[in-house]
Design a protein around this motif. Structure first.
Motif, short mmCIF file in Angstrom:
data_model
loop_
_atom_site.label_atom_id
_atom_site.label_comp_id
_atom_site.label_asym_id
_atom_site.label_seq_id
_atom_site.Cartn_x
_atom_site.Cartn_y
_atom_site.Cartn_z
N ASP A 1 -2.01 49.45 39.96
CA ASP A 1 -2.41 48.05 39.98
C ASP A 1 -1.68 47.26 38.90
O ASP A 1 -1.27 46.12 39.10
CB ASP A 1 -3.92 47.91 39.75
N GLN B 1 1.29 47.86 37.68
CA GLN B 1 2.67 47.63 38.11
C GLN B 1 2.74 46.55 39.18
O GLN B 1 3.63 45.70 39.17
CB GLN B 1 3.27 48.94 38.64
N ARG B 2 1.76 46.57 40.11
CA ARG B 2 1.71 45.53 41.15
C ARG B 2 1.53 44.16 40.54
O ARG B 2 2.23 43.20 40.89
CB ARG B 2 0.55 45.82 42.10
N ASN B 3 0.60 44.05 39.58
CA ASN B 3 0.36 42.76 38.93
C ASN B 3 1.61 42.27 38.21
O ASN B 3 1.96 41.09 38.29
CB ASN B 3 -0.79 42.89 37.93
N GLN C 1 4.79 42.94 38.72
CA GLN C 1 5.85 42.51 39.62
C GLN C 1 5.50 41.17 40.27
O GLN C 1 6.36 40.27 40.37
CB GLN C 1 6.09 43.56 40.71
#
Length: 414
Positions: free
Chosen positions: A238, A240-242, A244
């Motif tokens: 999560d 890393q998703r945030n 990016q």
């Protein structure tokens, strides 16, 4: 939390409103309803309006409706509502529906039988209710973020009554819009305030749209030039998703906000309500680093700080100041008495990992000139760049000096 376009479609008495395009942007927040009377809307909206097009006071052919859709997108309105009936706009052209879908503009169709007074009254009432609810929700979140409460249990009970989804682990994102003084330069002063308000409105609207896309959204909290967002973030994936998604957001917004620039600091992941204040402290430290190091592209995460985290833990600033003065004082003093070249030379040399050719190119000087300056730096400081201990001291002193330059308001100090 704001009233969204989806909420408008669900209001009692408005069931005959029909969504024609832009389903992906139904989470757009609605600031207020606006009835368009002119040929275009670009100069009459500031972002967040739900724009109603009647065709009564101005003819609305296909070309004009396409223009309105594009302007609604450019001005970041919440959406566009076109009234259709026998007298004015008989139907919405397929090209207009397709363009709204392509641009991600929510396009609603309203039959003339549904009176505007009914629609605006329903939206106005809902906006007032949402504003009151949003104020209460924001107050609870601010108390958690500042650690300003006597009983966490009581505060969480209040949060539950306000339907705040606090069971989801969070990551704090702290935004800062910097450079407002550039909008008030002599040649731009008359329009500076308008540009500043436009930028703030554009930023807040776009960040709120981004938060809605994460799910389990919490209100965006504005504090002057700062905005605080609490992102769902339970695990490293999560996080890393945030990161990016927010990097993409910065890349999108910064050209639109120029000459201002948006910076962002991110806390670590997995914080519950009891640790929101700690997470905000982490985000503040990361924001300082993001501002001090433009090469980070305006974003820094707490987990990326490295030695900066240790430096930030030193509360006696005089210790750091003495270290900088002992290490770099002779160079700073020489630059203040002559043309300031030694400190920029040192910065460039370290930035390019002691590569003389690259550093000389960065500074726009001959390599021999740079080599002479390096020798003078060693002579003034008594340090040798061949000594790893001396190089470490200089590197840390440069780091402290750069971290000392960004200034944060009281509400964003570590």
């Amino acid at each position: 939390m704001n009233l969204s376009v989806a909420d408008v479609l669900a209001l009692p008495g408005l069931h005959s409103l029909r969504l024609r395009a832009g389903r992906a942007a139904l989470g757009n927040p609605v600031r207020w309803p606006y009835v368009a009377e002119n040929a275009d809307i670009a100069e009459w909206v500031m972002g967040g309006e739900l724009v109603f097009v009647t065709g009564i006071n101005h003819p609305r052919d296909e070309a004009n409706l396409l223009l309105l859709v594009r302007q609604a997108h450019e001005r970041a309105t919440a959406g566009l509502v076109i009234l259709t009936g026998a007298e004015y706009i008989q139907a919405i052209p397929d090209s207009v529906v397709a363009e709204a879908e392509r641009l991600g503009v929510p396009l609603l169709e309203q039959p003339y039988q549904l009176k505007m007074v009914v629609v605006t009254q329903a939206i106005g009432t809902a906006l007032v209710q949402q504003q009151m609810l949003g104020s209460s929700r924001q107050h609870v979140l601010e108390q958690l973020l500042e650690g300003d409460y006597q009983s966490l249990q009581v505060l969480l009970q209040r949060a539950d009554s306000l339907a705040l989804p606090l069971a989801v682990p969070r990551q704090v994102a702290l935004f800062k819009l910097q450079g407002s003084e550039r909008l008030f330069a002599a040649d731009a002063a008359p329009s500076g305030e308008r540009l500043l308000q436009d930028n703030r409105q554009r930023l807040q609207l776009r960040v709120e749209q981004c938060l809605h896309g994460f799910g389990d959204a919490l209100p965006l909290i504005g504090q002057g030039e700062h905005w605080i967002a609490l992102l769902p973030c339970a695990a490293a994936a999560d996080e890393q998703r945030n990161r990016q998604a927010l990097m993409d957001l910065l890349a999108e917004l910064n050209p639109l906000l120029a000459p201002q620039r948006l910076f962002l600091g991110l806390s670590s992941a997995g914080h519950g309500p009891a640790r929101f204040a700690q997470a905000l402290g982490e985000a503040r430290q990361a924001l300082v680093a993001a501002q001090a190091f433009p090469e980070r592209l305006g974003l820094c995460g707490f987990n990326e700080l490295g030695v900066i985290e240790l430096l930030a833990a030193i509360r006696d600033r005089t210790l750091l100041d003495r270290f900088v003065d002992a290490t770099l004082g002779p160079l700073i003093g020489d630059d203040s008495r002559h043309e300031p070249v030694l400190m920029p030379t040192l910065e460039a040399w370290f930035f390019d990992n002691a590569n003389l050719a690259l550093a000389a190119q960065r500074l726009g000087v001959h390599r021999n000139t740079l080599s002479y300056r390096i020798q003078r730096i060693e002579a003034l400081t008594g340090c040798s760049f061949n000594d790893p201990h001396d190089r470490l001291n200089i590197s840390i002193a440069l780091l402290i000096r750069r971290l000392s330059s960004p200034s944060l308001p009281r509400s964003s100090q570590p």
